[in-house]
Design an enzyme around this catalytic site. Structure first.
Site, PDB file in Angstrom:
ATOM      1  N   ASP A   2      20.072 -60.868 -12.094  1.00 53.80           N
ATOM      2  CA  ASP A   2      18.655 -60.534 -12.491  1.00 53.80           C
ATOM      3  C   ASP A   2      18.317 -59.032 -12.567  1.00 53.80           C
ATOM      4  O   ASP A   2      19.059 -58.273 -11.781  1.00 53.80           O
ATOM      5  CB  ASP A   2      17.691 -61.006 -11.219  1.00 53.80           C
ATOM      6  N   HIS A  19      19.939 -55.658 -21.107  1.00 54.14           N
ATOM      7  CA  HIS A  19      20.665 -56.686 -21.209  1.00 54.14           C
ATOM      8  C   HIS A  19      22.029 -56.233 -21.769  1.00 54.14           C
ATOM      9  O   HIS A  19      23.102 -56.535 -21.232  1.00 54.14           O
ATOM     10  CB  HIS A  19      20.405 -57.943 -22.137  1.00 54.14           C
ATOM     11  N   SER A  47      20.601 -69.583 -19.056  1.00 52.13           N
ATOM     12  CA  SER A  47      20.037 -71.010 -18.340  1.00 52.13           C
ATOM     13  C   SER A  47      19.421 -71.771 -19.354  1.00 52.13           C
ATOM     14  O   SER A  47      19.012 -71.300 -20.650  1.00 52.13           O
ATOM     15  CB  SER A  47      19.362 -70.946 -17.214  1.00 52.13           C
ATOM     16  N   GLU A  49      16.754 -73.130 -19.047  1.00 56.70           N
ATOM     17  CA  GLU A  49      15.106 -72.689 -19.169  1.00 56.70           C
ATOM     18  C   GLU A  49      15.205 -71.293 -19.982  1.00 56.70           C
ATOM     19  O   GLU A  49      13.978 -70.742 -20.402  1.00 56.70           O
ATOM     20  CB  GLU A  49      14.613 -72.482 -17.815  1.00 56.70           C
ATOM     21  N   ASN A  50      15.984 -70.597 -20.419  1.00 58.53           N
ATOM     22  CA  ASN A  50      15.971 -69.347 -20.674  1.00 58.53           C
ATOM     23  C   ASN A  50      15.748 -69.362 -22.589  1.00 58.53           C
ATOM     24  O   ASN A  50      15.344 -68.203 -23.055  1.00 58.53           O
ATOM     25  CB  ASN A  50      17.157 -68.490 -20.764  1.00 58.53           C
ATOM     26  N   TRP A  51      15.737 -70.595 -23.004  1.00 60.36           N
ATOM     27  CA  TRP A  51      15.385 -70.579 -24.348  1.00 60.36           C
ATOM     28  C   TRP A  51      14.106 -70.306 -24.906  1.00 60.36           C
ATOM     29  O   TRP A  51      13.839 -69.899 -25.875  1.00 60.36           O
ATOM     30  CB  TRP A  51      15.873 -71.875 -25.132  1.00 60.36           C
ATOM     31  N   ARG A  53      12.399 -67.726 -24.063  1.00 67.31           N
ATOM     32  CA  ARG A  53      12.147 -66.279 -24.142  1.00 67.31           C
ATOM     33  C   ARG A  53      11.988 -65.867 -25.503  1.00 67.31           C
ATOM     34  O   ARG A  53      12.531 -66.574 -26.418  1.00 67.31           O
ATOM     35  CB  ARG A  53      13.433 -65.602 -23.725  1.00 67.31           C
ATOM     36  N   ARG A 167      22.659 -62.295  -5.433  1.00 66.09           N
ATOM     37  CA  ARG A 167      21.612 -62.551  -6.321  1.00 66.09           C
ATOM     38  C   ARG A 167      20.970 -61.024  -6.344  1.00 66.09           C
ATOM     39  O   ARG A 167      20.574 -60.477  -5.152  1.00 66.09           O
ATOM     40  CB  ARG A 167      20.360 -63.422  -5.884  1.00 66.09           C
ATOM     41  N   ARG A 173      14.986 -66.011  -4.157  1.00 64.55           N
ATOM     42  CA  ARG A 173      15.047 -67.421  -4.367  1.00 64.55           C
ATOM     43  C   ARG A 173      16.275 -67.677  -4.720  1.00 64.55           C
ATOM     44  O   ARG A 173      17.310 -66.966  -5.562  1.00 64.55           O
ATOM     45  CB  ARG A 173      14.138 -67.691  -5.902  1.00 64.55           C
TER      46      ARG A 173
HETATM   47  C1  FPP Z   1      18.228 -62.197 -16.105  1.00 63.43           C
HETATM   48  O1  FPP Z   1      17.543 -60.715 -15.849  1.00 63.43           O
HETATM   49  C2  FPP Z   1      19.206 -61.991 -16.808  1.00 63.43           C
HETATM   50  C3  FPP Z   1      19.396 -62.881 -17.902  1.00 63.43           C
HETATM   51  C4  FPP Z   1      18.499 -64.124 -18.357  1.00 63.43           C
HETATM   52  C5  FPP Z   1      20.602 -62.681 -18.984  1.00 63.43           C
HETATM   53  C6  FPP Z   1      21.737 -62.039 -18.244  1.00 63.43           C
HETATM   54  C7  FPP Z   1      22.490 -61.508 -19.415  1.00 63.43           C
HETATM   55  C8  FPP Z   1      23.338 -60.473 -19.104  1.00 63.43           C
HETATM   56  C9  FPP Z   1      23.543 -59.680 -17.810  1.00 63.43           C
HETATM   57  C10 FPP Z   1      23.831 -59.629 -20.400  1.00 63.43           C
HETATM   58  C11 FPP Z   1      25.335 -60.169 -20.790  1.00 63.43           C
HETATM   59  C12 FPP Z   1      25.885 -61.266 -20.049  1.00 63.43           C
HETATM   60  C13 FPP Z   1      26.736 -62.043 -20.489  1.00 63.43           C
HETATM   61  C14 FPP Z   1      27.340 -63.055 -19.617  1.00 63.43           C
HETATM   62  C15 FPP Z   1      27.291 -61.886 -21.898  1.00 63.43           C
HETATM   63  P1  FPP Z   1      15.918 -60.763 -16.619  1.00 63.43           P
HETATM   64  O2  FPP Z   1      16.149 -60.648 -18.142  1.00 63.43           O
HETATM   65  O3  FPP Z   1      15.109 -61.962 -16.015  1.00 63.43           O
HETATM   66  O4  FPP Z   1      15.304 -59.420 -16.076  1.00 63.43           O
HETATM   67  P2  FPP Z   1      14.136 -59.162 -15.356  1.00 63.43           P
HETATM   68  O5  FPP Z   1      14.062 -60.109 -14.128  1.00 63.43           O
HETATM   69  O6  FPP Z   1      13.907 -57.862 -14.905  1.00 63.43           O
HETATM   70  O7  FPP Z   1      13.005 -59.629 -16.285  1.00 63.43           O
END
Ligand code: FPP
Length: 211
Positions: A2, A19, A47, A49-51, A53, A167, A173
């Site tokens: 995160d 990222h 995840s 759920e991430n789609w 975004r 985490r 969480r």
């Molecule tokens: C959560 O942080 C991160 C992600 C949903 C993506 C994780 C991806 C990477 C670390 C980059 C590449 C990884 C791989 C395995 C190729 P967030 O985007 O929710 O950040 P925030 O909580 O500050 O908004």
């Protein structure tokens, strides 16, 4: 992992830059983990759920996964075997695009001979979906639903129970990640955003195993 977005926002950069930095840091931490004799390292890359975004962010993260799974020469130098877990590509609702599927398949094949650390990336992964899948597979095989049957039908049955869950970025969480496998795990929560998590802090997280 995160905090990529917040790391970028603090620098006035787009979330995608966070990222990108996160992927570089992941590669650095894989190198570090190898020096610490860690047998299994599993990360939550994307995840189920991430789609939802924004499309540009999703596309960027997909590209980073393709890049990561493309780092085969580096993984071979480290004797690291890469793995993947997530919704099977052909299952209903699965969304992994073809080009990412190909990168995953190739990386798994081209590092399968390595005998060192197993590095597993969860992509299009959700723990509840995994447990439903495991129960359904056990049922289809005519097995009695038991703990060992569930273990055997997880996406990656070879993964042992988790010792330490890390985490980042101040999130206190548990998310939809390896819920079955983390029973009894130690947990290390830190305010450090993922792109800044250092090898030294990973060592600190591992040190809770000795407490
Ligand atoms: C959560 O942080 C991160 C992600 C949903 C993506 C994780 C991806 C990477 C670390 C980059 C590449 C990884 C791989 C395995 C190729 P967030 O985007 O929710 O950040 P925030 O909580 O500050 O908004």
């Amino acid at each position: 992992m995160d905090g990529n977005g917040r790391w970028a926002a603090r620098r006035g950069l787009p979330r995608t830059a966070g990222h990108t930095e996160g992927e570089e840091n992941l590669a650095a931490l894989v190198r570090h983990a190898v020096t610490r004799d860690i047998g299994w390292l599993t990360v939550f890359g994307f995840s189920t759920e991430n789609w939802v975004r924004p499309r540009t962010e999703v596309r960027h993260i997909l590209g980073l996964h393709k890049k990561l799974f493309g780092r085969v020469a580096e993984l071979n130098d480290l004797n690291v075997r890469i793995g993947w877990m997530g919704r099977p590509f052909d299952s209903p609702g699965a969304r992994t695009p073809k080009y990412v599927q190909q990168a995953i398949r190739k990386a798994i094949r081209d590092t399968s001979h390595n005998t060192g650390m197993v590095f597993t990336v969860a992509f299009d992964y959700g723990s509840r979906a995994e447990l439903v899948h495991a129960a359904e597979e056990a049922r289809l095989a005519g097995e009695t639903i038991s703990e060992s049957a569930i273990w055997q039908h997880l996406y990656q049955p070879e993964l042992p129970p988790v010792d330490v869950l890390v985490r980042t970025s101040g999130e206190l969480r548990i998310s939809n990640f390896m819920l079955w496998q983390i029973a009894g795990a130690r947990a290390y929560f830190t305010d450090t955003p993922w792109p800044e998590l250092s090898g030294a802090e990973l060592d600190a997280a591992l040190a809770i195993l000795d407490r």
